[in-house]
Design an enzyme around this catalytic site. Structure first.
Site: not given
Length: 338
Positions: A164, A238, A334
């Site tokens: 990520r 998420s 995130e």
């Protein structure tokens, strides 16, 4: 190109949070982008690049010129016997690009079906799902320097992809606007169906010899069953990354919590599902007024309507503290806080 002032961003973020941009401009070409970046009126003013708004949490108004790229187009660059090179504009919807590839039987992105956001945001975040990350299919990223207006092509290696992460979130954060991405796709697809959920769903679909179309449909079904539709309930998917911890720490925790899942990512590191940690800490389905934790997926924080970003940020912090107190693992968001 029209520049609007005191512009509401409520419809430009998937949490559906109210935030006002001092100034707002949509750019539909690299030329328009360069024009506004080099305009003396705007050159020295702060700028914020906003794609699909599926990975941001607005906690305040944005005192900047918000630039929203809507650069479109999918074009064939070249092909050989085994591969197809496609370049997609940053403003293309990610899922729409995946569907284009799947419909033409170009393999490599089918596991990334139904991920919200735009093509331009995908390499910044190195989006991933069900055993595939965008770094697996990217050849290069085209971007324009916010300071100079000069276009640059970043090779896959120069993008410095991580979990990520990319160079655009680290060393070059807030320095470039992604305008296009070139992908290398398989004309003879090799399926990635190692994830249990994907295998289970294919079986439920009575598929024994899956195609990339089948894999895409399975992933779509899984995501729809687990994740709320932002059009119905505000969310950014998420909210936290799955933490990677040293093997020794994981083994110690496993002795205390035998049911703790873990996935080996290297000789020394194990990835633990953040959703499991949050659920075991008691947060799944939690609600406080207009915000909460989704009932089906603890990894997703939600705005039921009327919530604000600071409330969600505070809830995220409380969840981080709770998980850390129980497991000694500090979750990392995130989502980007603005």
């Amino acid at each position: 190109m029209q520049i609007q002032s005191n512009f509401s961003l409520r419809n430009f973020n998937t949490f559906g949070l109210e935030s006002t941009a001092s100034f707002f401009a949509e750019v539909s070409s690299v030329e328009e982008l360069t024009e506004i970046l080099l305009d003396p009126v705007w050159q020295q003013k702060p700028k914020f690049i906003l794609g699909g708004g599926s990975n941001v949490l607005f906690t305040q108004n944005v005192n900047a010129l918000v630039i929203h790229p809507v650069i479109k187009g999918i074009e064939k660059i070249k092909e050989d016997e085994d591969h197809m090179w496609l370049k997609a504009g940053a403003g293309e919807g990610w899922h729409e690009f995946v569907m284009h590839c799947v419909s033409h039987n170009f393999g490599g992105v089918e596991n990334l079906s139904l991920i919200p956001g735009t093509v331009g945001a995908a390499p910044m975040q190195n989006i991933g799902a069900y055993g595939v990350e965008i770094k697996d299919v990217v050849e290069s990223v085209e971007a324009v320097s916010i300071e100079s207006g000069i276009k640059r092509i970043f090779s896959k290696e120069e993008c410095e992809f991580g979990y990520r992460e990319s160079v655009f979130k680290k060393a070059l954060k807030n320095q470039y606007v992604v305008t296009g991405v070139t992908f290398v796709l398989d004309k003879k697809p090799v399926l990635n169906i190692g994830y249990g959920d994907v295998q289970k769903t294919l079986l439920e679909m009575n598929v024994t010899s899956p195609t990339i179309q089948d894999v895409s449909q399975a992933v779509i079904a899984i995501r729809r069953s687990k994740l709320p539709d932002p059009a119905q309930i505000g969310n950014a998917g998420s909210f936290f990354k799955n933490p990677e911890i040293p093997s020794e720490q994981y083994n110690s925790l496993k002795n205390i919590f035998p049911e703790m899942p873990g996935y080996v990512v290297s000789q020394t590191m194990v990835k633990v599902p953040a959703g499991w940690l949050i659920e075991q800490a008691g947060w799944k389905g939690y609600r406080q007024g207009a915000i909460g934790v989704h009932q089906k997926q603890a990894l997703v924080l939600v705005n039921y309507g009327g919530g604000n970003g600071n409330e969600i940020r505070a809830l995220a912090g409380t969840i981080q503290d709770s998980v850390e107190a129980k497991y000694g693992i500090r979750l990392s968001p995130e989502v980007n806080f603005i």
